[in-house]
Design an enzyme around this catalytic site. Structure first.
Site, PDB file in Angstrom:
ATOM      1  N   ASP A 122       1.006  -1.409   0.076  1.00  0.00           N
ATOM      2  CA  ASP A 122       0.062  -0.107   0.077  1.00  0.00           C
ATOM      3  C   ASP A 122       0.835   1.226  -0.141  1.00  0.00           C
ATOM      4  O   ASP A 122       1.393   1.537   1.080  1.00  0.00           O
ATOM      5  CB  ASP A 122      -0.776   0.098   1.274  1.00  0.00           C
ATOM      6  N   TYR A 161       3.361   9.757  -0.574  1.00  0.00           N
ATOM      7  CA  TYR A 161       4.396   9.310   0.182  1.00  0.00           C
ATOM      8  C   TYR A 161       5.745   9.469  -0.680  1.00  0.00           C
ATOM      9  O   TYR A 161       6.691   9.151  -0.053  1.00  0.00           O
ATOM     10  CB  TYR A 161       4.313   7.638   0.520  1.00  0.00           C
ATOM     11  N   LYS A 174      -2.913   6.025  -4.225  1.00  0.00           N
ATOM     12  CA  LYS A 174      -4.008   6.828  -3.979  1.00  0.00           C
ATOM     13  C   LYS A 174      -3.592   8.362  -4.795  1.00  0.00           C
ATOM     14  O   LYS A 174      -2.369   8.684  -4.767  1.00  0.00           O
ATOM     15  CB  LYS A 174      -4.132   7.102  -2.589  1.00  0.00           C
ATOM     16  N   HIS A 224      -7.535   9.805  -1.479  1.00  0.00           N
ATOM     17  CA  HIS A 224      -6.597   9.643  -0.289  1.00  0.00           C
ATOM     18  C   HIS A 224      -7.488  10.284   0.945  1.00  0.00           C
ATOM     19  O   HIS A 224      -7.413   9.844   2.227  1.00  0.00           O
ATOM     20  CB  HIS A 224      -5.427  10.379  -0.347  1.00  0.00           C
TER      21      HIS A 224
END
Ligand code: A2P
Length: 276
Positions: free
Chosen positions: A49, A54, A79, A112
């Site tokens: 994930d 990120y 996301k 998200h």
């Protein structure tokens, strides 16, 4: 009974999603994420994930390639970030994620956060990606019940997953019940409370009884509640430990004891009040 790391749950469109995966929030791109993802795949994890925000999708993609695992044996989630929400911008963000991952599809694509005034347009774009066969399943993250109700009022396709902050101090029972009633699977982020739950005395006591670690007991509690879970770790031995949860079963009494820890305590932002 959930028996193996390969066990899946069936999303409402028939896609099989692994019940346990590796989360890579706050894992640095480059060696750190490559090592974590390769360690997880070596340990038998199928699900990874990540998210555009990120900033480690490139490393995740590199690890997937270097692992040698067949693409269709893996389940990759990413996301769309808040600043990319909207119809055209989401389509572009998806292309960028795929190009960083060097994949030609993702298994799950999520909104998200529920950015007010934007998420319905974002959802229309995600529905298009789904209909075009570029993503196998679609969903949301950090949606409260009222966000889901609002989205479902106009959606053509209902989300298959809602990924939310969920751990014994924030057990989210009402939202879990609502999602179950709509056939939306709940996925827990920060299942260990970002590590803060590891010193919880009650869970320590239960862990001792089963000869398991606190992390393993909490992750097993997720599985027995039909919650998909994605603990984050960059450490190979902890990655292995977190997947070693298929050889024991918590009693109903111990499940209830852990349920009773709920204090509706968030470590992350409230989806009704976030400023990013
Ligand atoms: P590390 O990455 O150094 O292993 P969450 O998934 O709830 O956000 O929790 C992640 C945090 O918990 C990270 O700080 C991670 O550190 C730590 N962690 C993950 N698994 C374990 C484990 N089995 N035992 C102890 N700490 C863990």
């Amino acid at each position: 009974m959930v028996n193996s790391l390969q066990d899946t749950t069936t999303l409402h469109n028939g896609v099989e999603m692994p019940r346990l995966g590796l989360g890579v929030w706050k894992v640095q791109d480059g060696n750190e994420v490559v090592h974590a993802v390769k360690s997880a795949i070596k340990a038998g994890y199928k699900s990874i994930d990540t998210a555009a925000v990120y900033k480690n999708e490139e490393g995740v993609g590199q690890a997937i390639r270097e692992s040698g695992a067949p693409r269709d044996s893996l389940f990759i989630t990413t996301k769309v970030w808040n600043s990319d929400q909207g119809y055209e911008t989401t389509l572009a963000a998806f292309d960028e994620s795929l190009s960083k991952l060097q994949l030609d599809y993702t298994d799950l694509y999520l909104i998200h956060w529920p950015v007010g005034g934007k998420y319905k347009e974002t959802w229309r774009a995600i529905e298009k990606l789904y209909k075009d066969g570029r993503v196998r399943a679609i969903g949301v993250s950090n949606f409260h019940q009222h966000h889901l109700e609002d989205l479902l009022a106009d959606a053509e396709i209902a989300p298959m997953v809602n990924q939310i902050e969920l751990h014994p101090l924030l057990s989210q029972e009402p939202l879990r019940a609502y999602c179950a009633s709509k056939n939306i699977k709940v996925e827990a982020w920060s299942p260990l409370g970002n590590g803060r739950l590891l010193t919880n005395e009650l869970v320590q006591e239960i862990a001792g009884k089963y000869n398991k670690s606190v992390a393993q007991v909490i992750l097993r509690w997720d599985l027995q509640h039909d919650i998909i879970t994605i603990p984050k770790s960059i450490n190979e031995s902890r990655i292995i430990e977190n997947a070693d949860i298929f050889d024991f079963e918590l009693s109903a009494e111990d499940m209830q004891k852990i349920d009773s820890l709920n204090r509706n305590e968030r470590f992350g932002s409230d989806p009704d009040n976030f400023n990013f």
